[in-house]
Design an enzyme around this catalytic site. Structure first.
Site, PDB file in Angstrom:
ATOM      1  N   SER A 179       0.848  -1.201   0.000  1.00  0.00           N
ATOM      2  CA  SER A 179       0.000   0.000   0.000  1.00  0.00           C
ATOM      3  C   SER A 179       0.886   1.254   0.000  1.00  0.00           C
ATOM      4  O   SER A 179       1.667   1.432  -0.940  1.00  0.00           O
ATOM      5  CB  SER A 179      -0.951  -0.065   1.204  1.00  0.00           C
ATOM      6  OG  SER A 179      -1.998   0.858   1.059  1.00  0.00           O
ATOM      7  N   ASP A 198     -10.154  -5.810  -2.769  1.00  0.00           N
ATOM      8  CA  ASP A 198      -9.521  -4.745  -1.973  1.00  0.00           C
ATOM      9  C   ASP A 198     -10.414  -3.507  -1.981  1.00  0.00           C
ATOM     10  O   ASP A 198     -10.712  -2.950  -3.040  1.00  0.00           O
ATOM     11  CB  ASP A 198      -8.155  -4.441  -2.601  1.00  0.00           C
ATOM     12  CG  ASP A 198      -7.304  -3.511  -1.766  1.00  0.00           C
ATOM     13  OD1 ASP A 198      -7.840  -2.553  -1.183  1.00  0.00           O
ATOM     14  OD2 ASP A 198      -6.077  -3.745  -1.724  1.00  0.00           O
ATOM     15  N   HIS A 204      -7.384  -6.060   1.377  1.00  0.00           N
ATOM     16  CA  HIS A 204      -6.204  -5.227   1.623  1.00  0.00           C
ATOM     17  C   HIS A 204      -5.432  -5.663   2.872  1.00  0.00           C
ATOM     18  O   HIS A 204      -4.473  -5.010   3.263  1.00  0.00           O
ATOM     19  CB  HIS A 204      -6.654  -3.774   1.781  1.00  0.00           C
ATOM     20  CG  HIS A 204      -5.587  -2.742   1.513  1.00  0.00           C
ATOM     21  ND1 HIS A 204      -4.979  -2.591   0.288  1.00  0.00           N
ATOM     22  CD2 HIS A 204      -5.009  -1.800   2.313  1.00  0.00           C
ATOM     23  CE1 HIS A 204      -4.091  -1.607   0.333  1.00  0.00           C
ATOM     24  NE2 HIS A 204      -4.080  -1.120   1.558  1.00  0.00           N
TER      25      HIS A 204
END
Lengths: 280, 280
Positions: free
Chosen positions: B147, B225, B258
């Site tokens: 990320s 996600d 995620h």
């Protein structure tokens, strides 16, 4: 069937499905939480119940053990319940080793613990019933755990051999009648009469031959574990196995401590151990 | 050499040694924390730097990624730093996506961030210098992250090709100049002039050919996600690779979200990917 549980969160992991769930338990009279990993494929799958140690919730094993790659590979589901009833109206103690987070996988007989602290019945009846109906599982389970949960896994496997195919443990409390954690918890939950404690002591059950029908029992213990001498005492399990003829495979590991880093290092071997027996 | 770092905790894991450490950074002017996994054996070892995402400390990857079995097998060390300077006197913001826990691996030019938020220099100078002297490491590293840390890994690998052999990412912020997380952070740390932002945008750097010397770049993205469309935008990376000829291997995975459960599912493949290049 899914109405049996309320899904709190879900994640895909290693090709399988991980569910954080809660359900109402008749044994504890509370909502109980657990995680359930279901491997990829059709099922129904054999499964493992993981019992955690003091202070843990259903989350510790789930996020830290690194178990699901091996579980996916072997086609084995894993159920990881919370370590006690919780919430308002549930008795507690300010210490980390009594009350909420410290259920010890036994049925309390003493106030104020009696109404909710019925973890032995919760695991062996309510949890098993719920997960076998809510998920694509065979009625074929093994059990393993860590520390307080290692005590839980060993004692429940010996008390309910019809329910569990095999058992293993990491750094279990080998003999709670002979260590401070166990003496404190058993006094609170079971009362001062120590004769009532004996039915919940892994080393004493093993010494009485209750493990002899279970086949090999795998126990891993780190030699850098801060609780080794004062609380865990694997030598008592070893002596009991020697006396009774139980097939204990106690492995001592130089340098490993009491943390999930120790468990993560050997979890794949435990899953392979159980998978071989569950599929036999 | 060990005086360079202060050991906060140590654990044996997968036959290797995990150290939680802190050291004084000239770049940030603060004590910075990181974890270091050193595999079993003699060394010196090549190593990976893992950059974490928003809100993380050095602990998230260390406890949740399940990376150390593969790292031990491949003989690769892993260094996982904190995501920002922290502590009293360090600027912060109440939001989770700015300030402490959200350093974005760039050097701030704007007050109040300037004195401490120098994470690009911290990672590429102070951290590398410290770990290569404090542990048995080769001066041979690769970099990966998640990320915000995927953005960090991709941009630092393209900006410092002499420092990093290979790069990979999980669910990276592909183009921070074109998503809310990046626009907010770059406005705060770099100011309103968007031309200064372009040097820290993975997709724009890749489009300019800065990834072409890096060889294959492995990026995994879950299609479940929640940040995929609004923040991460891997299609911008894909378009940049197509325009420049960069060797991007972008893999989309049905159902994965995620979380660290996603990363744990593919971390072994990332470690194998880097190990092959580090030993080449």
């Amino acid at each position: 069937m899914q109405a049996l549980i309320e899904t709190r969160a879900a994640h895909r992991v290693h090709g399988g499905q991980l569910t954080y769930a809660q359900h109402q338990s008749a044994a504890t009279g509370t909502a109980m939480r657990f995680s359930a990993f279901i491997p990829p494929g059709e099922g129904p799958f054999p499964y493992l119940i993981w019992l955690s140690g003091l202070t843990c919730t259903e989350d510790n094993f789930t996020t830290k053990a690194g178990a699901y790659g091996a579980a996916a590979k072997h086609g084995v589901a894993i159920i990881a319940p919370d370590t006690s009833p919780r919430g308002e109206g549930v008795a507690d103690d300010p210490a980390y080793d009594l009350g909420q987070g410290a259920g010890f996988y036994i049925n309390a007989t003493q106030t104020p613990w009696t109404p909710h602290f019925q973890m032995e019945r919760y695991i062996t009846v309510d949890l098993i019933h719920t997960v076998e109906h809510a998920f694509p599982l065979k009625a074929r389970a093994s059990i393993f755990g860590h520390s307080m949960g290692g005590h839980g896994a060993l004692t429940l496997a010996m008390k309910y051999p019809e329910r569990f195919v095999s058992v293993s443990a990491f750094a279990p409390i080998a003999s709670p009648t002979r260590c401070p954690w166990g003496e404190k918890a058993f006094t609170a939950y079971l009362g001062e009469d120590r004769t009532s404690w004996r039915a919940h002591d892994a080393a004493l059950l093993m010494q009485a031959g209750r493990a002899n029908a279970l086949g090999e029992i795998l126990v891993d213990q780190g030699l850098g574990d801060q609780f080794l001498e004062g609380q865990l005492k694997p030598e008592l399990l070893e002596a009991a196995a020697k006396a009774s003829g139980a097939k204990l495979n106690l492995r001592r590991h130089e340098g490993y401590d009491h943390s999930y880093f120790f468990m993560a290092s050997f979890i794949e071997e435990h899953i392979a151990f159980h998978a071989a027996r569950l599929s036999a």
